[in-house]
Design a protein around this motif. Structure first.
Motif, mmCIF file in Angstrom:
data_model
loop_
_atom_site.group_PDB
_atom_site.id
_atom_site.type_symbol
_atom_site.label_atom_id
_atom_site.label_comp_id
_atom_site.label_asym_id
_atom_site.label_seq_id
_atom_site.Cartn_x
_atom_site.Cartn_y
_atom_site.Cartn_z
ATOM 1 N N GLY A 87 -5.581 13.031 17.385
ATOM 2 C CA GLY A 87 -4.553 12.224 16.754
ATOM 3 C C GLY A 87 -3.570 11.643 17.746
ATOM 4 N N TYR A 99 -11.250 2.980 14.855
ATOM 5 C CA TYR A 99 -10.018 3.098 14.081
ATOM 6 C C TYR A 99 -9.267 1.780 13.894
ATOM 7 C CZ TYR A 99 -10.702 8.074 14.459
ATOM 8 O OH TYR A 99 -11.230 9.337 14.350
ATOM 9 N N GLY A 149 -8.505 11.613 4.632
ATOM 10 C CA GLY A 149 -8.883 11.515 6.035
ATOM 11 C C GLY A 149 -8.701 10.096 6.505
ATOM 12 N N GLY A 182 -7.142 8.459 8.792
ATOM 13 C CA GLY A 182 -7.156 8.017 10.188
ATOM 14 C C GLY A 182 -5.958 7.178 10.554
ATOM 15 N N ASP A 235 -3.920 12.580 5.735
ATOM 16 C CA ASP A 235 -4.656 13.010 6.923
ATOM 17 C C ASP A 235 -4.002 14.284 7.427
ATOM 18 O OD1 ASP A 235 -6.796 11.494 8.918
ATOM 19 O OD2 ASP A 235 -5.554 13.002 9.930
ATOM 20 N N SER A 265 -3.554 15.182 10.429
ATOM 21 C CA SER A 265 -2.910 14.966 11.719
ATOM 22 C C SER A 265 -1.542 14.305 11.558
ATOM 23 C CB SER A 265 -3.794 14.083 12.613
ATOM 24 O OG SER A 265 -3.071 13.620 13.734
ATOM 25 N N SER A 310 -13.388 8.657 0.992
ATOM 26 C CA SER A 310 -13.342 9.396 2.247
ATOM 27 C C SER A 310 -14.437 8.839 3.144
ATOM 28 C CB SER A 310 -13.566 10.893 2.019
ATOM 29 O OG SER A 310 -13.597 11.586 3.263
ATOM 30 N N GLN A 325 -15.890 13.088 7.005
ATOM 31 C CA GLN A 325 -15.062 14.287 6.824
ATOM 32 C C GLN A 325 -15.588 15.191 5.713
ATOM 33 O OE1 GLN A 325 -13.874 11.134 6.870
ATOM 34 N NE2 GLN A 325 -11.851 10.998 7.781
#
Length: 239
Positions: free
Chosen positions: A6, A38, A60, A62, A80, A82, A119, A123
């Protein structure tokens, strides 16, 4: 908890990335394709998008590529695990980005909160047992409406093994494979990720006893190694 994955993506977005983000599987190493995976252009999903006409949960999420697309049409909540990626999403203009765990949905959201969910990024295959996969589907059913739709993806185990996808190894159980690796950035080492690769047939079997049914599936876009080894599945609630 250490989060080199991340942090590297956040640094890339801010123009502060000093070293490549590396994926490691024993002695095997590759550079993570941060920009392409990403921040590349989003590919429209003509079979999913027309079904999204109410609140959407992006799991998830991103760096927020899908959330940014959908929030112009519907209320979109992006989660997410992160904190760095949630920061990145907020920096990029995602309206509702939260630290959250797609495998603990009942603890985070009320019943019938969302009309659709997605998703993307395999993941789902962090569910390391059939029971965990069924539990996720049950929890997703709890937080979505009776006529909800969902889109998920994953690696096809046979094709991933045959193509030699990074960090993939075969499993003695037919129809399964595993993917095991960790990320490193600026000397920071992340936790080891264990993915249990299964095909659409296992996903369909896991829906038994849940409100979900797999209504369509396609060979998904190439993964970040350029290999056409992924699938994408569309689920709807049984009526």
């Amino acid at each position: 908890m250490s989060d080199p994955h991340g942090r590297a993506i956040r640094d890339f977005h801010r123009g502060e990335q000093t070293e490549p983000l590396l994926d490691r599987d024993g002695d095997e190493t590759r550079e993570h394709a941060v920009e392409e995976y990403y921040f590349g252009e989003r590919t429209p999903e003509s079979w999913f998008e027309p079904r999204v006409d109410g609140a959407l949960l992006d799991m998830g999420a991103g760096a927020g590529r899908d959330a940014l697309y959908f929030q112009d049409r519907v209320e979109t909540v992006a989660i997410d695990p992160s904190e760095h990626l949630v920061e990145t999403m907020r920096d990029r203009g995602v309206d509702d980005a939260r630290v959250g765990d797609m495998f603990a949905l009942r603890e985070q959201f009320d019943r019938d909160r969302f009309d659709a969910a997605l998703s993307i990024g395999s993941q789902l295959q962090l569910a390391t047992t059939d029971h965990a996969l069924r539990q996720f589907l049950a929890d997703l059913a709890f937080v979505t409406t009776d006529d909800a739709t969902a889109m998920v993806d994953g690696y096809d185990p046979g094709r991933a093994v045959e193509a030699g996808v990074f960090a993939v190894r075969d499993d003695p159980d037919p129809g399964l494979a595993h993917r095991v690796f960790h990320c490193e950035y600026e000397g920071d080492v992340g936790r080891t990720l264990l993915f249990r690769l299964f095909g659409v047939d296992r996903l369909e079997a896991a829906t038994v006893g849940t409100p979900w049914a797999v209504i369509d599936a396609i060979e998904g876009p190439h993964d970040d190694d350029g290999d056409g080894v992924m699938w994408r599945a569309l689920l709807e609630k049984r009526q």
